[in-house]
Design a protein around this motif. Structure first.
Motif, short mmCIF file in Angstrom:
data_model
loop_
_atom_site.label_atom_id
_atom_site.label_comp_id
_atom_site.label_asym_id
_atom_site.label_seq_id
_atom_site.Cartn_x
_atom_site.Cartn_y
_atom_site.Cartn_z
N SER A 273 -8.49 -6.27 0.79
CA SER A 273 -8.27 -6.10 2.22
C SER A 273 -8.96 -7.22 3.00
N GLY A 274 -8.56 -7.39 4.27
CA GLY A 274 -9.06 -8.52 5.04
C GLY A 274 -10.28 -8.24 5.88
N SER A 275 -10.61 -6.97 6.08
CA SER A 275 -11.76 -6.63 6.90
C SER A 275 -12.19 -5.20 6.58
N PRO A 276 -13.38 -4.78 7.03
CA PRO A 276 -13.81 -3.40 6.78
C PRO A 276 -12.83 -2.38 7.36
N LEU A 277 -12.34 -2.62 8.58
CA LEU A 277 -11.40 -1.69 9.20
C LEU A 277 -10.08 -1.69 8.45
N ASP A 278 -9.63 -2.83 8.02
CA ASP A 278 -8.40 -2.94 7.24
C ASP A 278 -8.51 -2.15 5.95
N ALA A 279 -9.65 -2.27 5.27
CA ALA A 279 -9.88 -1.54 4.02
C ALA A 279 -9.91 -0.04 4.28
N CYS B 138 -7.02 2.46 2.77
CA CYS B 138 -7.45 3.51 1.83
C CYS B 138 -7.02 4.88 2.35
N PHE B 139 -7.27 5.11 3.63
CA PHE B 139 -6.93 6.40 4.23
C PHE B 139 -5.43 6.68 4.14
N VAL B 140 -4.61 5.71 4.52
CA VAL B 140 -3.16 5.90 4.51
C VAL B 140 -2.64 6.05 3.08
N PHE B 141 -3.21 5.29 2.15
CA PHE B 141 -2.80 5.40 0.75
C PHE B 141 -2.96 6.83 0.25
N PHE B 142 -4.11 7.43 0.49
CA PHE B 142 -4.34 8.79 0.02
C PHE B 142 -3.62 9.83 0.87
N LEU B 143 -3.42 9.52 2.14
CA LEU B 143 -2.70 10.45 3.02
C LEU B 143 -1.24 10.58 2.59
N ILE B 144 -0.69 9.53 1.99
CA ILE B 144 0.69 9.57 1.50
C ILE B 144 0.76 10.10 0.07
N SER B 145 -0.08 9.58 -0.80
CA SER B 145 0.03 9.89 -2.23
C SER B 145 -0.30 11.35 -2.55
N GLN B 146 -1.35 11.89 -1.94
CA GLN B 146 -1.79 13.23 -2.35
C GLN B 146 -0.82 14.36 -1.98
N PRO B 147 -0.27 14.39 -0.77
CA PRO B 147 0.74 15.42 -0.50
C PRO B 147 1.96 15.30 -1.40
N LEU B 148 2.33 14.07 -1.76
CA LEU B 148 3.48 13.87 -2.65
C LEU B 148 3.25 14.53 -4.00
N VAL B 149 2.01 14.51 -4.47
CA VAL B 149 1.68 15.13 -5.76
C VAL B 149 2.11 16.59 -5.77
N TYR B 150 1.87 17.29 -4.68
CA TYR B 150 2.20 18.71 -4.60
C TYR B 150 3.66 18.93 -4.22
N LEU B 151 4.20 18.04 -3.38
CA LEU B 151 5.60 18.17 -2.98
C LEU B 151 6.53 18.09 -4.18
N VAL B 152 6.23 17.19 -5.11
CA VAL B 152 7.04 17.04 -6.32
C VAL B 152 7.05 18.32 -7.13
N VAL C 10 0.83 -1.20 0.00
CA VAL C 10 0.00 0.00 0.00
C VAL C 10 0.87 1.25 0.00
N ILE C 11 1.87 1.27 0.86
CA ILE C 11 2.75 2.45 0.97
C ILE C 11 3.59 2.62 -0.30
N LEU C 12 4.11 1.51 -0.84
CA LEU C 12 4.92 1.58 -2.05
C LEU C 12 4.10 2.11 -3.23
N LEU D 251 -9.22 -1.44 -5.69
CA LEU D 251 -8.27 -2.55 -5.59
C LEU D 251 -7.81 -2.76 -4.14
N ILE D 252 -7.62 -1.67 -3.42
CA ILE D 252 -7.25 -1.79 -2.00
C ILE D 252 -8.40 -2.42 -1.21
N ILE D 253 -9.61 -1.95 -1.47
CA ILE D 253 -10.78 -2.44 -0.73
C ILE D 253 -11.01 -3.93 -0.94
#
Length: 294
Positions: free
Chosen positions: A61-67, A71-85, A15-17, A56-58
């Motif tokens: 995933s193994g459970s509702p909380l896992d999904a 999802c939250f962490v994926f977007f929390l990492i990817s979106q700031p990177l879009v602007y940082l670049v 997910v992080i990668l 695809l993440i959902i």
């Protein structure tokens, strides 16, 4: 394809990668001149690819909380990177993060959306009700890009094909029940047909904008509604002088219908003409004054 939708071990490392790669790629496409106004840069503007990532993440995933968490962490990492670049290459520098506000709000919504979305894996008819809003959102994007391509073919053609393919794939591979397959496919086809008809009824997209303001640097003169404006080629759209009460000033507004080069001609009450060269793109324009009354 079946493995992609439910048989991937979606670990936190993956997910992080994927989030880092997606963020870096999107940021690059956002400022790369060669990608401007193409399908490759659409990922930095609209949601169709991000919906795919979320689904695809959902479904892996193994459970509702896992999904929800992934999802939250994926977007929390990817979106700031879009602007940082983009910081070193954008005229606003760090100020470009002002545009991150809306994406951060969407990021907050990914937690409940991921939690609820997990229940599509239960393969029940109400799972289609969970998917339906995403299909409708994709159809909205499809409608927008279809109108764009009418005026700027083949720009965004790959994005249109991507949306059509994913709208067909989602109900076929998220669910296992054949009746849900058919119902989901019918929903996708109905949405695509409706969006297509609506787009052709409306015609090519119209880019609405303000070209110049009275007394502004680009205008180079003060004008009011005693002046008249026109485009040298009226096939590009329409222009008009309007009074904007919020700023208590006059401005020239335009509704563009296609891309290319044309001229804006402003005529003063005494017959003198001010001429501006305009280059129209799909979502912005360049303008400069090239002539004034002698």
């Amino acid at each position: 394809m079946k493995k992609l939708f439910g048989e991937i071990d979606m670990t936190w490392k993956k997910v992080i990668l994927i989030a880092v790669i997606a963020g870096l790629y999107t940021g690059l496409m956002a400022f790369l001149p060669a990608a401007k106004d193409t399908s490759f840069a659409d990922i930095s503007i609209t949601f169709e690819v991000w919906i795919l990532f979320g689904i695809l993440i959902i479904v892996n995933s193994g459970s509702p909380l896992d999904a929800a968490l992934k999802c939250f962490v994926f977007f929390l990492i990817s979106q700031p990177l879009v602007y940082l670049v983009q910081v070193p290459f954008n005229v606003y520098g760090w100020g470009i993060f002002a545009y991150y506000r809306n994406w951060f709000l969407w990021t907050l919504f990914t937690f409940p959306m991921g939690y609820i979305g997990y229940y599509m894996k239960k393969d029940k008819w109400w799972g289609l009700l969970i998917l339906a809003p995403m299909l409708a959102f994709l159809a909205f994007h499809y409608h927008r890009f279809l109108r764009d391509i009418m005026t700027a073919f083949p720009h965004h053609l790959l994005t249109i094909l991507f949306i059509v393919v994913t709208m067909i794939i989602y109900p076929l591979y998220i669910f296992k029940d054949k009746k849900i397959h058919l119902a989901g496919l019918a929903v996708s086809i109905a949405l695509l047909l409706a969006a297509t008809v609506f787009a052709f009824v409306q015609g090519g997209s119209i880019y609405n904008t303000t070209l110049i303001t009275s007394g502004g640097e680009t205008a180079g003169l003060e004008f009011d509604d005693t002046y008249t404006v026109r485009l040298s080629d009226d096939s590009f759209g329409e222009v008009s002088i309007v009074y904007e009460e919020n700023i208590e000033d006059y401005m020239v507004n335009a509704a563009f219908k296609k891309e290319g080069d044309t001229q804006l001609i402003m005529t003063a009450p005494d017959g003198g003409e001010y001429v501006y060269q305009i280059t129209v793109y799909s979502d912005h324009y360049d303008i400069r004054r090239i002539a004034e009354p002698e």
